[in-house]
Design a protein around this motif. Structure first.
Motif, short mmCIF file in Angstrom:
data_model
loop_
_atom_site.label_atom_id
_atom_site.label_comp_id
_atom_site.label_asym_id
_atom_site.label_seq_id
_atom_site.Cartn_x
_atom_site.Cartn_y
_atom_site.Cartn_z
N TYR A 1 42.89 46.40 45.54
CA TYR A 1 43.67 45.40 44.93
C TYR A 1 44.30 45.87 43.58
CZ TYR A 1 41.99 42.22 48.42
OH TYR A 1 41.77 41.54 49.84
N VAL A 2 43.64 46.73 42.79
CA VAL A 2 44.21 47.07 41.74
C VAL A 2 45.11 48.08 41.65
CG1 VAL A 2 43.45 47.66 39.12
CG2 VAL A 2 41.96 46.47 40.77
N LYS A 3 46.48 47.61 41.16
CA LYS A 3 47.61 48.54 41.23
C LYS A 3 48.26 49.09 40.02
CE LYS A 3 48.21 48.19 45.89
NZ LYS A 3 46.68 48.39 46.19
N VAL A 4 47.96 50.31 39.41
CA VAL A 4 48.72 50.64 38.32
C VAL A 4 49.24 51.89 38.50
CG1 VAL A 4 48.21 50.93 35.60
CG2 VAL A 4 46.65 49.63 36.98
N MET B 1 37.13 50.26 34.75
CA MET B 1 35.89 50.56 34.06
C MET B 1 36.03 49.96 32.31
SD MET B 1 33.97 51.44 35.92
CE MET B 1 32.57 51.92 35.02
N GLY B 2 37.35 50.20 31.90
CA GLY B 2 37.65 49.54 30.77
C GLY B 2 37.47 48.21 30.45
N MET B 3 37.86 47.26 31.59
CA MET B 3 37.30 46.02 31.47
C MET B 3 35.89 45.62 31.45
SD MET B 3 40.25 44.05 33.59
CE MET B 3 41.96 43.82 33.01
N TYR B 4 35.08 46.42 32.48
CA TYR B 4 33.75 46.35 32.43
C TYR B 4 33.21 46.94 31.38
CZ TYR B 4 29.01 48.07 33.83
OH TYR B 4 27.60 48.08 34.13
N LEU B 5 33.54 47.88 30.59
CA LEU B 5 32.89 48.26 29.14
C LEU B 5 33.17 47.25 28.20
CD1 LEU B 5 33.61 52.20 29.21
CD2 LEU B 5 31.40 51.03 29.57
N ILE C 1 42.56 38.47 29.64
CA ILE C 1 43.76 38.36 30.34
C ILE C 1 45.16 38.35 29.56
CG2 ILE C 1 45.18 36.46 31.63
CD1 ILE C 1 42.35 35.36 32.77
N ILE C 2 44.82 37.82 28.26
CA ILE C 2 46.13 37.98 27.49
C ILE C 2 46.29 39.15 27.19
CG2 ILE C 2 46.88 37.16 25.19
CD1 ILE C 2 45.43 34.59 25.73
N TYR C 3 45.30 40.14 26.72
CA TYR C 3 45.52 41.39 26.25
C TYR C 3 46.30 42.04 27.41
CZ TYR C 3 42.28 41.24 22.08
OH TYR C 3 41.61 40.71 21.17
N THR C 4 45.71 42.04 28.62
CA THR C 4 46.34 42.64 29.87
C THR C 4 47.70 42.29 29.85
OG1 THR C 4 44.23 42.48 30.79
CG2 THR C 4 46.12 43.17 32.19
N ASN D 1 49.50 43.05 39.02
CA ASN D 1 48.62 44.03 39.89
C ASN D 1 47.40 44.61 39.15
OD1 ASN D 1 50.49 44.14 41.69
ND2 ASN D 1 51.82 45.53 40.94
N MET D 2 47.19 44.29 37.84
CA MET D 2 46.17 44.89 37.06
C MET D 2 44.99 43.87 37.13
SD MET D 2 48.32 46.93 34.11
CE MET D 2 47.09 47.14 32.90
N LEU D 3 45.44 42.45 36.88
CA LEU D 3 44.38 41.44 36.58
C LEU D 3 43.23 41.31 37.48
CD1 LEU D 3 46.56 39.08 34.94
CD2 LEU D 3 44.70 40.11 33.91
N PRO D 4 43.52 41.77 38.90
CA PRO D 4 42.47 41.71 39.80
C PRO D 4 41.11 42.44 39.31
CG PRO D 4 44.22 41.85 41.29
CD PRO D 4 44.86 42.17 39.74
N ALA D 5 41.46 43.65 38.37
CA ALA D 5 40.49 44.51 38.01
C ALA D 5 39.39 43.69 37.14
CB ALA D 5 41.13 45.29 36.92
N LEU D 6 39.74 42.48 36.73
CA LEU D 6 38.95 41.76 35.90
C LEU D 6 37.85 41.06 36.47
CD1 LEU D 6 38.41 40.65 33.14
CD2 LEU D 6 40.01 38.78 33.38
N GLY D 7 38.46 40.61 37.96
CA GLY D 7 37.44 40.00 38.67
C GLY D 7 36.09 41.20 39.24
N PHE D 8 36.74 42.12 39.54
CA PHE D 8 35.69 43.10 39.94
C PHE D 8 34.88 43.65 38.83
CE2 PHE D 8 39.34 43.61 42.88
CZ PHE D 8 38.78 42.90 44.12
#
Lengths: 302, 252
Positions: free
Chosen positions: A233-236, A269-273, A286-289, B187-194
């Motif tokens: 799902y994550v596409k960058v 991993m960045g968000m996890y950290l 979310i706003i940062y992203t 496309n990046m935001l689903p990363a937050l949920g995971f």
């Protein structure tokens, strides 16, 4: 009633036979004082169907819909234990995302587990319930989305849209009707199945004394599936390119050569950290992203 | 029927189709072929509405919304293109072309909705702490649904009222890089949920299994069911070793 399961975590000693026996007896006794009625199940199912995609958010997906479905059941089960009730609401407002109708088997299982936990089966830990939820949601979403949308929703469209193009108003409604009948029937069937199966399966697991193993397996499966789902799902990708020698090379192709999916992996991993270091500040994340994505797109990096 | 009333009705139709209350119904309702009949009825021309809707439907026949991520918003495409085509007497081909950009725009609206909904999560956490579980129920369905209503109703109401040419002009004003940036963010935001799931599960020493799942999928691109089978095997193998170790520890 046990609390602080997550804090105890892995250090839990190997369970002794006596405790297992006691807890089996408790569960057996609880068969007679079953608090969840068929009406409760029907209401919980309906609320799930009603709310499922409404409160969906980026950070926790269908979590609030899950808690909406469980709300009255949890209040009924833990009415004499405010601390357990709060803990139950905390675990059922955490991240959840699955296919709407196939996923309802999870609700059935969770209700059955919560019911036994409320009735004193201490071996059913909060971690176990959480792991079963997360371990099942990915596979069920995978099967569900492809069967529902790939088969049940699409094939009738293929048959009836040409008839609609020729002017048949009735043909316009048939595919939708097929989909509604299928999903209502199938999700209610699975919901009940999850409730009865969860009950029996868990009693059986208590007999075999293999609970810790199940928790480990469910946790590993869950974390593995989170990996697969993130990759899906994550596409960058970066749009940067530069000239080297004669032709132009894209940075993305070099990255792909090193390790495919490196950028999306770094984002997760960045968000996890960030969350582990700075705490769960979702809106800020979310706003940062969004700001970063717009700026990087504007600069031509993404 | 006057124009304002029509615009209100089309706005409500879009809300019902994308607001997603009772998911199975709204999923069936938001098909352009169904919306074509309903909007056709609002404009007094069911047959033309049906033809326009069915034509737009052909474009969206196989769109799978994996994980709730809509690849393109069929509902918005239909709710803006069909009234415009009915008013201006456009042919189905032009209506389809007109529908495409709005299908893309709808994905952005969906992303805004998911962002707004994060607020209800925060509110929900607070209500759990305070033990107000009945209020939590309201913030889980009714209030998000009404809030989404404003988000969904407004653009379609305005677009239907001021007409397709004005809408096209508005789309031209938004810079391309802002649109592109928003879609990249989506496309990046689903990363937050995971990432959050990993934090919630809290088993730091199992993180290698996340890395394994991620790159295996990235390299092989299997179905989620295959992923579950592979993951289950890894989990069972790992648990064999865990048990083995415990026994050894106990023996010593």
């Amino acid at each position: 009633m046990s609390n602080g399961d997550s804090a105890r975590g892995q250090e839990e000693p190997v369970m002794d036979q006596k405790a297992v026996q006691d807890s089996i007896e408790n569960v057996m006794k609880s068969e007679n004082v079953s608090a969840v009625t068929k009406t409760d199940l029907l209401k919980a199912w309906w609320k799930w169907c009603l709310a499922v995609e409404v409160p969906v958010s980026f950070d926790r997906m269908q979590a609030l819909a899950f808690s909406y479905s469980m709300n009255k059941v949890l209040q009924k089960l833990y009415k004499n234990d405010p601390d357990e009730l709060r803990a139950a609401f905390e675990r059922h407002t955490s991240m959840f995302n699955t296919n709407c109708d196939w996923g309802s088997v999870i609700h059935g299982i969770v209700i059955s587990l919560e019911e036994q936990r409320a009735n004193g089966a201490e071996e059913i830990t909060a971690d176990m319930i959480q792991s079963i939820k997360i371990g099942l949601m990915g596979p069920l979403a995978g099967i569900g989305d492809s069967v529902d949308q790939g088969i049940v929703a699409t094939i009738p469209l293929g048959i009836f849209v040409p008839m609609a193009l020729q002017g048949s108003v009735i043909a316009a409604f048939i595919p939708g009707l097929v989909y509604i009948l299928w999903s209502c029937g199938w999700s209610w069937f699975l919901f009940q199945k999850g409730y009865t199966l969860g009950r029996e399966a868990v009693t059986e697991i208590l007999h075999s004394g293999a609970i810790k193993r199940v928790i480990d397996i469910a946790s590993i499966l869950g974390i593995f599936m989170v990996g697969c789902l993130s990759a899906s799902y994550v596409k960058v990708s970066t749009a940067l390119e530069f000239t080297s020698g004669g032709g132009t090379t894209t940075l993305q192709s070099i990255l792909d050569g090193m390790l495919p999916g490196l950028l999306p992996f770094c984002v997760v991993m960045g968000m996890y950290l960030y969350i582990t270091k700075r705490g769960p500040k979702y809106l800020r994340l979310i706003i940062y992203t969004m700001v970063i994505a717009i700026v990087l797109t504007g600069l031509g990096v993404l | 029927m006057n124009d304002v009333l029509r615009a209100v009705l089309v706005g409500l139709v879009y809300w019902v189709s994308m607001g997603r209350a009772f998911y199975y119904f709204s999923f069936a309702f938001r098909k352009p072929v169904v919306l074509g009949v309903v909007i056709g009825a609002i404009y007094g021309d069911v047959q033309m509405g049906l033809l326009l809707g069915a034509s737009i439907q052909l474009m969206y026949m196989g769109g799978i919304e994996a994980g709730g991520n809509i690849p393109s918003d069929q509902g918005l495409a239909a709710c803006i293109a069909i009234p415009a085509a009915l008013v201006n007497g456009l042919d189905p081909g032009t209506a389809v072309a007109l529908a495409v950009p709005f299908g893309v725009l709808g994905v952005l609206i969906n992303n805004v909705r998911r962002t707004i909904n994060s607020f209800f999560n925060t509110k929900g956490d607070q209500l759990v702490v305070e033990g107000k579980y009945d209020a939590l129920a309201k913030f889980s369905f009714l209030i998000p649904w009404l809030a989404n209503g404003v988000l969904y109703f407004t653009p379609v109401f305005i677009a239907t009222l001021v007409g397709p040419s004005a809408v096209q002009a508005f789309l031209d004003v938004i810079p391309q890089w802002v649109m592109g940036g928003l879609s990249n963010a989506g496309n990046m935001l689903p990363a937050l949920g995971f990432a959050l799931t990993l934090v919630v599960m809290g088993k730091r020493h199992y993180l290698p299994f996340f890395v394994l799942g991620f790159f295996l999928y990235e390299l092989l691109g299997f179905s989620m069911l295959t992923g579950a089978v592979i993951g289950l095997c890894f989990a069972m193998i790992a648990s064999l070793f865990v048990q083995h170790n415990e026994k050894e520890v106990l023996d010593v």
